[in-house]
Every structure is written in C-alpha cells, then in structure tokens.
Design a protein around this motif. Structure first.
Motif: not given
Ligand SMILES: Cc1ncc(COP(=O)(O)O)c(C=O)c1O
Length: 360
Positions: A17-20, A27-28, A320-323, A348-352
């Motif tokens: 399963a995907g990690l949480s 916080s992630v 991952m290191e950035k949460g 989504n902005q954080a991902v980009v």
C-alpha cells in the motif's frame, strides 16, 4: 509434516500500500493512494456518527438502503447491485466464483495489481496482455484469449496509467470475447472522467449476461477507510455473488455513510471539477519543467523521469524528504514513472515547486 498453504498462494507478491508517513516529519502531503483531498461529505460523516448508536446490531445483510440510493442516483435497478467491502472484495468474489485451477484471468500490462493477486488466490493463472501507448489494447486482449480464459479485467480508466478506452472499444471488446468469458469493467475512477467518449459500463452490463461493472466509494466519495464498493451485474451474477459473499460483508456504518455520500451529488460535482481543473494546471506546469506528464482521466497522474540521475527513485526520495509522499510504480512495470494523486490546490503547488527544485 509441516503446515503448507496451497502452492499458488506462495507465488503471490503481497500488495504494497502507499505510505502515509515520512521519516522525521510530523506532517506530510499524502499523494500515494488516490484518496480524495476533500475527505468525505459532511453528510456522510454525520450518518457515520449516527450509526454508532447501533454498533451492537448486525447490518442489514444486502445493503438495501445503499443499493436503493445508488439505484436512484445512477438510474440503475437496485436488484442488480451487490455491495462489497471495497471493490477489491467484489473482484475477489468474481475470481472465486468464475476462475480456478487451470484457468486464465486476463488483465492489461499495467493494469491494477489486485486482478493478478486475486486470480492467484484461487489457483488461476494471471495473464498480462501488452498495452499500446500505455492504454488497454483490445486487439491484444482478444488475441490472448484461449479456451482457458474465464475472466477479463479492464480498469477503465486504468490505475496507474490514467488512460481509458472509449465506448466503441469497450463494445468491440465485449463483442469479440466468447460468451462464456466474464468481462469486468472496473470503473473505480468513473466519476472523475470528463470525456464524451467515455462509458463506465452499465450499458454493456444491461446488454448481455456476461459483463460486470465495479465501482467504489474509496475515491471521489472519500470513504476509503470504510471499505465499501459495489458491482452492477446481470441477474445470474447477482445470484452467484450473493452465494459467495458473507451475510454481513459490509458494515452498518459503511452502508449509512455511503448512502448519504451517494446522495450528496453537489459534493461529488465539486470534487470532480476541482480534479479536472487541477489536472489541466498540473499538465501545463509539469510540462514546463521539461518533464513528461501522462494525460490522466482519474484523480492521479504519472510523471516520467527517464534520466538516470534524475530518476523516478531519486524524485520519490527528494519529494519524500520535503514531506510529499508519492508512489513508485516499478511493480506495475513502470520504473521510470511516479504516480501522484491530485491533491488540494496547495498540495499540487507544493509538488510542482519541489519538482522544479529537483530538475534544476
Ligand atoms: C482500478 C482500481 N480498482 C479497484 C480499486 C480498489 O478500490 P476499493 O477496494 O477501495 O474499492 C482501486 C484502488 O486503488 C483501483 O485503483
């Protein structure tokens, strides 16, 4: 002599399963399991809380209240609906009922992994059929059919590729399959699809006696933790599933919450619109970073990292290191890609932003 399970069981690669959680971070942003960023409708949460008053009672066995609500909202006959503990459970029941030792279960190359796992639990052989352009290839499926084929699973749209096959292709697939082969159209992400060419599958179910459409409350309805899904089936398959399933396979709390959720059409529409707006924005932004964004019709997308140094595994680690928790999909035969769930606007902005730092 020691205790031994059936040989076929030990061939199963357990589902991961995907990690949480991210090490060292409180916080992630969890974008690893295609869950809804909006959670559940407040009406569903209220219904769930009210179900607490009756925890000592067994649930109504067939989920009648929920089947009727689904019937109303989707324009379907409730008698042709069977509920399960997630659509996963329905997939497992279908394998149990229609496939066994010596039989073949077909699914597409990058198709949802549970098809192969459940096929193996009943001793059947999962057969992976090549895709074309990261999409289900109807001709390839038809030419892979043998006398031993019992079930064909097609996730439409598919997870993790996000692609779908249009209505004509679904019709051509059904038309080309032998009548004694069960076609399962897994429409877990149907509510998100915004395309006239798309058909979730209910028409195909009605047309014959050998197609099932599966659906879930885990995605747009935001009820993944309650484990609730459903199938729309021909009468004979309803009868079979009702023989296979346990008498209380879905909980009262899940029935209550899902009934309220399915009736909250405004909530669903808001989630659908958000997803489609965000997918378009993400496509532009990610392409601008020089990364390949795979067009998706679900609430997730794949990004390609063909560069060895800037590989998908390095991107995964960096995010991952950035949460930000995403999903590696090597086990789907897609090691150059990451799968990322569409989150809230700020997610989504954080991902980009983090991907921009990564490719720099
Ligand atoms: C294509 C597809 N089908 C089925 C499922 C299972 O959903 P559930 O068992 O939560 O209803 C998933 C979950 O990720 C999925 O991606």
């Amino acid at each position: 002599m020691s205790l031994k399970p059936k040989e076929s069981i030990l061939k199963i690669q357990p589902y991961k399963a995907g990690l949480s959680k991210a090490k060292g971070l409180e916080s992630v942003i969890k974008l690893s399991s295609n869950e809804s960023p909006f959670g559940a409708s407040s009406k569903a949460v209220e219904a769930y809380k009210q179900a607490a008053d009756n925890l000592h009672r067994y649930p109504e066995s067939s989920g009648l209240e929920l089947r009727e609500a689904i019937g109303e909202v989707y324009g379907l006959n409730p008698q042709k609906i069977v509920c399960g503990a997630g659509s996963d459970e329905i997939i497992s029941f279908l394998c149990l009922a229609y496939a066994g030792e010596g039989d073949e279960v077909l699914y597409s190359e990058h198709g949802f992994l549970m098809y192969a796992i459940y096929a193996q639990t009943v001793g059947a052989t999962p057969v992976k059929v090549p895709e074309t352009g990261l999409a289900t290839d109807v001709d390839a499926i038809l030419s892979a059919v043998t006398d031993r084929t019992k079930i064909v699973f097609v996730a439409n749209p598919n997870n993790p590729t996000g692609s779908f096959i249009p209505r004509e292709e679904v019709g051509r697939l059904r038309g080309g399959l032998p009548d004694d082969v069960l076609l399962v159209l897994d429409a877990a992400y149907a509510e998100y699809v915004d395309d006239d060419e798309y058909m979730s599958g209910q028409d195909v179910v009605d047309f014959g006696s050998n197609t099932v459409m599966t659906r879930t409350f885990s995605k747009i309805y935001g009820l993944a933790s309650l484990r609730i899904g459903w199938a729309y089936c021909p009468d004979a398959v309803v009868d079979v599933l009702n023989r296979v399933r346990g008498p209380f396979n879905i909980s009262s709390a899940a029935i209550a919450a899902a009934t309220a959720a399915v009736r909250d059409v405004e909530f669903v529409e808001k989630a659908r619109q958000h997803n489609n707006t965000e997918l378009k924005w993400l496509e532009t932004e990610i392409n601008q970073l020089g990364l390949e964004f795979c067009k998706s019709f679900g609430n997730f997308y794949m990004v390609k990292f063909p560069d060895r140094e800037k590989s998908s595994h390095n991107a995964y680690k960096f995010l991952m290191e950035k949460g930000i928790i995403t999903r590696k999909i090597d086990n789907y035969g897609l090691p150059e890609y990451l799968r990322i769930t569409v989150g809230l606007k700020e997610d989504n902005q954080a991902v980009v932003k983090v991907l921009a730092e990564f490719v720099k």
